[in-house]
Motif scaffolding. Structure first.
Motif, short mmCIF file in Angstrom:
data_model
loop_
_atom_site.label_atom_id
_atom_site.label_comp_id
_atom_site.label_asym_id
_atom_site.label_seq_id
_atom_site.Cartn_x
_atom_site.Cartn_y
_atom_site.Cartn_z
N GLN B 14 0.84 -1.19 0.00
CA GLN B 14 0.00 0.00 0.00
C GLN B 14 0.88 1.24 0.00
O GLN B 14 1.96 1.27 0.63
CB GLN B 14 -0.90 0.03 1.23
N GLU B 15 0.42 2.24 -0.69
CA GLU B 15 1.10 3.54 -0.69
C GLU B 15 1.32 3.99 0.76
O GLU B 15 0.45 3.82 1.61
CB GLU B 15 0.24 4.55 -1.45
N ALA B 16 2.52 4.53 1.01
CA ALA B 16 2.94 5.04 2.32
C ALA B 16 3.43 3.95 3.28
O ALA B 16 3.96 4.27 4.35
CB ALA B 16 1.87 5.88 3.00
N GLU B 17 3.25 2.68 2.91
CA GLU B 17 3.73 1.60 3.76
C GLU B 17 5.19 1.28 3.42
O GLU B 17 5.78 1.83 2.49
CB GLU B 17 2.87 0.36 3.56
N THR B 18 5.74 0.37 4.20
CA THR B 18 7.12 -0.08 4.02
C THR B 18 7.14 -1.48 3.41
O THR B 18 6.31 -2.32 3.77
CB THR B 18 7.86 -0.08 5.36
N ARG B 63 14.68 7.30 1.21
CA ARG B 63 13.70 6.30 1.68
C ARG B 63 14.16 4.87 1.45
O ARG B 63 13.47 3.92 1.84
CB ARG B 63 12.38 6.52 0.95
N SER B 80 10.84 2.67 2.40
CA SER B 80 9.94 3.26 3.39
C SER B 80 9.02 4.28 2.71
O SER B 80 9.38 4.86 1.69
CB SER B 80 10.75 3.96 4.49
N ASP B 81 7.83 4.46 3.29
CA ASP B 81 6.89 5.46 2.76
C ASP B 81 6.72 5.29 1.25
O ASP B 81 6.97 6.21 0.46
CB ASP B 81 7.40 6.87 3.09
N SER B 82 6.32 4.10 0.84
CA SER B 82 6.22 3.78 -0.59
C SER B 82 5.38 4.80 -1.34
O SER B 82 4.33 5.25 -0.86
CB SER B 82 5.60 2.39 -0.75
N GLN B 83 5.86 5.14 -2.52
CA GLN B 83 5.16 6.09 -3.38
C GLN B 83 4.81 5.43 -4.70
O GLN B 83 5.44 4.44 -5.10
CB GLN B 83 6.05 7.31 -3.60
#
Lengths: 114, 118
Positions: B14-18, B63, B80-83
């Motif tokens: 998911q977006e924003a996850e690691t 990130r 981190s903080d997947s985009q």
């Protein structure tokens, strides 16, 4: 920025044809490489060159040859194209002869051999 | 001969996850270099991060960070903080320090396709 360009994005050839894939880099890099990329196999090294007129075989050189007459240009040659050479071909270059040096890649040429 | 194994053909986050991508390698050399490259759809492959085997400290680039375990021959990539722009094929790669230096090519894994869910 380093720029590595390849002569064609897409190429369609017939079995038995002689095929030239061209790669040019604009940053005076010493080393140039040709890789082949296939789904599920990753990238495999075909040939590389560390100087003008110098070449070394990589992991899968069979059916290919290369030419480096000028520092900025590295050509991959398929002497007699076969269907099993249908693939994505990536060219890369690097400046230094140190293991830590970054390789810069071109956009790739998707070759289809019919 | 060296081999690089990426055991995850595809990962989704998911977006924003690691997310962590796995990579193991096999070598008899004591000194070598490890890399993660990213290949976005229809775009050029670019370097994400690199690690020198003799350095114990894990490399970090914004990130992106790695978990380098030399004894286990493991080199995982953490994002981190997947985009959405992180969606791509990720390749782990190896080069020995004494096999011709930088003129030698890289040995790549088969890649992991990373999907980012909005």
């Amino acid at each position: 920025d380093v720029k590595v360009t390849q002569s064609s994005r897409y190429l369609v050839k017939r079995t038995g044809e002689k095929v030239f894939l061209e790669c040019v880099q604009d940053m005076d890099h010493e080393n140039m490489f040709w890789y082949r990329q296939d789904p599920g196999l990753g990238l495999r090294l075909i040939y590389f060159s560390y100087d003008v007129k110098m070449k070394e075989k990589g992991d899968i050189p069979e059916g290919y040859s290369v030419s480096r007459e000028k520092k900025e240009r590295f050509s991959l040659i398929l002497e007699s194209a076969s269907t099993n050479q249908t693939s994505m071909y990536l060219c890369a270059s690097s400046l230094l002869s140190t293991g830590f040096d970054t390789q810069y890649f071109g956009p790739g040429t998707r070759l289809t051999v019919l | 001969a060296q081999t690089v194994t990426q055991s995850q053909p595809e990962m989704s986050v998911q977006e924003a996850e690691t997310v962590t991508l796995s990579c193991t390698y096999d070598t008899s050399e004591s000194d070598y270099y490890l890399f993660w490259y990213k290949q976005p759809p229809s775009r050029q492959m670019i370097l994400v991060i690199r690690q020198e085997a003799y350095k114990q400290q894990n490399a970090t680039e914004n990130r992106f960070s790695v978990n380098f375990q030399k004894a286990a021959k493991s080199f995982s990539l953490k994002i981190s903080d997947s985009q959405l722009g992180d969606a791509a094929m990720y390749f782990c790669a190896y080069r020995g320090a004494y096999s011709g230096g930088g003129a030698d090519g890289l040995t790549f894994g088969k890649g992991t396709h990373l999907i980012i869910q909005p």
